[in-house]
Design a protein around this motif. Structure first.
Motif, PDB file in Angstrom:
ATOM      1  N   ASP A 369       0.898  -1.190  -0.244  1.00 39.25           N
ATOM      2  CA  ASP A 369      -0.620   0.237   0.254  1.00 39.25           C
ATOM      3  C   ASP A 369       0.827   1.450  -0.213  1.00 39.25           C
ATOM      4  OD1 ASP A 369      -2.607   1.661   0.198  1.00 39.25           O
ATOM      5  OD2 ASP A 369      -1.799   2.141   2.102  1.00 39.25           O
ATOM      6  N   THR A 370       1.786   1.218   0.575  1.00 39.94           N
ATOM      7  CA  THR A 370       2.712   2.105   1.018  1.00 39.94           C
ATOM      8  C   THR A 370       3.704   2.635  -0.423  1.00 39.94           C
ATOM      9  OG1 THR A 370       3.507   1.706   3.328  1.00 39.94           O
ATOM     10  CG2 THR A 370       4.837   3.965   1.974  1.00 39.94           C
ATOM     11  N   VAL A 371       3.888   1.448  -1.703  1.00 37.90           N
ATOM     12  CA  VAL A 371       4.904   1.426  -2.707  1.00 37.90           C
ATOM     13  C   VAL A 371       3.589   2.199  -3.492  1.00 37.90           C
ATOM     14  CG1 VAL A 371       5.474   0.254  -4.214  1.00 37.90           C
ATOM     15  CG2 VAL A 371       6.163   0.039  -1.848  1.00 37.90           C
ATOM     16  N   THR A 372       2.284   1.614  -3.582  1.00 36.87           N
ATOM     17  CA  THR A 372       1.309   1.801  -4.111  1.00 36.87           C
ATOM     18  C   THR A 372       1.166   3.321  -4.240  1.00 36.87           C
ATOM     19  OG1 THR A 372      -0.516   0.745  -3.863  1.00 36.87           O
ATOM     20  CG2 THR A 372       1.105  -0.242  -5.418  1.00 36.87           C
ATOM     21  N   ARG A 373       0.797   3.732  -2.966  1.00 36.27           N
ATOM     22  CA  ARG A 373       0.530   4.966  -3.260  1.00 36.27           C
ATOM     23  C   ARG A 373       1.229   6.429  -3.587  1.00 36.27           C
ATOM     24  NH1 ARG A 373      -4.380   6.015   0.465  1.00 36.27           N
ATOM     25  NH2 ARG A 373      -4.791   4.397   1.173  1.00 36.27           N
ATOM     26  N   SER A 374       2.565   6.059  -3.500  1.00 34.14           N
ATOM     27  CA  SER A 374       3.884   6.979  -2.748  1.00 34.14           C
ATOM     28  C   SER A 374       4.221   7.444  -4.439  1.00 34.14           C
ATOM     29  CB  SER A 374       4.856   6.250  -2.407  1.00 34.14           C
ATOM     30  OG  SER A 374       5.690   7.170  -2.723  1.00 34.14           O
ATOM     31  N   ARG A 375       4.009   8.424  -5.264  1.00 32.06           N
ATOM     32  CA  ARG A 375       4.390   8.494  -6.359  1.00 32.06           C
ATOM     33  C   ARG A 375       6.325   8.053  -6.617  1.00 32.06           C
ATOM     34  NH1 ARG A 375       3.434  10.982 -11.320  1.00 32.06           N
ATOM     35  NH2 ARG A 375       5.985  11.059 -12.647  1.00 32.06           N
ATOM     36  N   ALA A 376       6.648   8.572  -5.067  1.00 32.97           N
ATOM     37  CA  ALA A 376       8.266   7.790  -4.560  1.00 32.97           C
ATOM     38  C   ALA A 376       8.038   6.345  -4.831  1.00 32.97           C
ATOM     39  CB  ALA A 376       8.591   8.813  -3.659  1.00 32.97           C
ATOM     40  N   GLY A 377       7.660   6.211  -4.426  1.00 36.15           N
ATOM     41  CA  GLY A 377       7.614   4.574  -4.316  1.00 36.15           C
ATOM     42  C   GLY A 377       7.828   4.009  -5.252  1.00 36.15           C
ATOM     43  N   ARG A 378       6.582   4.291  -6.006  1.00 40.39           N
ATOM     44  CA  ARG A 378       6.497   3.684  -7.703  1.00 40.39           C
ATOM     45  C   ARG A 378       6.851   4.042  -8.535  1.00 40.39           C
ATOM     46  NH1 ARG A 378       1.444   6.434  -6.338  1.00 40.39           N
ATOM     47  NH2 ARG A 378       1.656   7.734  -8.497  1.00 40.39           N
ATOM     48  N   THR A 379       7.708   5.046  -8.571  1.00 38.46           N
ATOM     49  CA  THR A 379       9.308   5.494  -9.396  1.00 38.46           C
ATOM     50  C   THR A 379       9.834   4.876  -9.654  1.00 38.46           C
ATOM     51  OG1 THR A 379       8.320   7.681  -9.500  1.00 38.46           O
ATOM     52  CG2 THR A 379      10.098   7.144  -9.981  1.00 38.46           C
TER      53      THR A 379
END
Length: 391
Positions: A369-379
């Motif tokens: 959830d943290t990765v997919t919510r955050s643009r930095a995480g997705r990037t």
């Protein structure tokens, strides 16, 4: 026999190394214990980083991958019954291409033979000698039973994870082996069916991980996390489909079923050999390192290795300078370890570990959830998936 570079192994690393050396005017001979039919008939996954596709195109073997490869601009991470898309195009401006490994090998073999390069298929009793001298030798028995000796200046150890060249680096005096065995495996199937999704789906579920992948418009590759001691005999077609539907549940995805014509179990491990060289021997690809398939890095790491190695060998033969060859390990290993970390991260985030508690599963869901919510995480995920610079 005389050549400049003797290459053991006609997989992606060995054949691409020979091709890149040819473009620099450097002669090589490639040896493999398998026949051409065996090499081209070994069905393997193929998710090519943008860098790999670009290198194939720039080196003259990119026509088919551009014509028939399937460009994917993202993947889906699926958890709690919902899909979350990682948009590579938006986040990085780059993409990956689905193009099976055996198709890459067909392209490389055809180009090698059309260039007049030498590949000795079906050899046996391969023995590399004198790697710490100026003129290593490779002894082997040709496929007609003739005993041959190949003299060369450099040796490429590109003979895969069951390598015979890696043990030539003395251990533990010189060689350090870093190894991790994972407590699960992938149960893989090939199925005659249309794609269930336009892009790959990585699914996290309390029953374990599942992956919806593809091979072609007519053949799909699907995976389930299983115990490494499991057997394909324990999995009927009905059980496979029931479990896939359970792990990839949701109203927004429809799994397309069809006849299953191949089943296999793939163990999970990570391995890195340090250094990747000794004397006149230079390891590349799976002979030097392996990664879990979760991050789709295996073949791409092999291509990155030989890109670096071909440049270093070119400098050696053109000027006699050894600086790039001497620093091959130091140049290649940082990218290898970054890929190891990414593969471990994807694996640990998506798979259910043995004896996982409710806490562990909730923590994994929170991480996703943290990765997919955050643009930095997705990037961060997208940048690593599409591929970092070759070096």
């Amino acid at each position: 026999m005389q050549t400049q570079v003797g290459i053991v192994g006609a997989g992606p690393a060995g054949l691409m190394l020979a091709h890149l050396l040819h473009l620099r005017g450097i002669e090589s001979v490639v040896l493999d214990t398998r026949t051409r039919e065996e090499i081209e008939g070994t069905i393997r996954a193929g998710i090519l980083e943008q860098n790999t596709v670009d290198l194939m195109a720039d080196s003259g073997i990119g026509d088919r991958v551009k014509q028939v490869g399937s460009v994917h601009h993202g993947i889906e991470l699926r958890f709690d019954g919902r899909g979350h898309r990682i948009d590579f195009e938006e986040l990085t401006g780059r993409a990956v291409t689905v193009y099976p490994q055996h198709e890459v090998l067909k392209d490389l073999i055809e180009q090698r033979l059309s260039d007049g390069g030498e590949i000795r298929f079906g050899v046996s009793d391969v023995r590399v000698e004198d790697i710490t001298g100026d003129t290593p030798t490779i002894r082997f028995t040709d496929n007609d039973g003739t005993e041959e000796v190949l003299h060369c200046a450099l040796v490429g150890g590109c003979d895969g994870s069951r390598t015979q060249t890696r043990p030539l680096i003395p251990s533990p005096d010189v060689r350090q082996d870093h190894f991790r065995q994972y407590p699960f495996a992938w149960f893989g199937i090939l199925v005659e069916a249309p794609p269930s999704s336009e892009e790959l789906i990585y699914a996290h579920h309390e029953n374990g991980f599942a992956l919806i992948s593809t091979r072609s418009p007519e053949v799909q590759r699907l995976y389930l996390q299983v115990d490494p001691e499991d057997s394909v005999d324990n999995w009927s077609d009905d059980r496979i489909w029931n479990e896939l539907h359970t792990r990839v549940a949701g109203d927004d995805v429809e799994l397309k079923e069809g006849p299953i014509f191949q089943k296999s179990i793939l163990p999970f491990r990570s391995f890195v050999c340090e250094p990747m060289q000794h004397g006149r021997l230079f390891l590349a690809g799976d002979a030097a390192h392996t990664v879990p398939p979760t991050g789709a890095k295996g073949m791409n790491l092999a291509i990155a290795d030989v890109y670096i190695l071909a440049r270093a060998m070119g400098e050696f033969f053109e000027s006699g300078e050894t600086t790039a060859l001497d620093s091959y390990t130091a140049t290649a290993l940082p990218r290898v370890w970054r890929a190891q970390h990414f593969s471990w991260w994807m694996t640990s985030m998506l798979h259910r570990m043995p004896q996982s508690s409710g806490f562990d599963l909730k923590r994994q869901t929170a991480e996703l959830d943290t990765v997919t919510r955050s643009r930095a995480g997705r990037t961060l995920l997208a940048e690593n998936y599409v591929g970092t610079p070759l070096y």
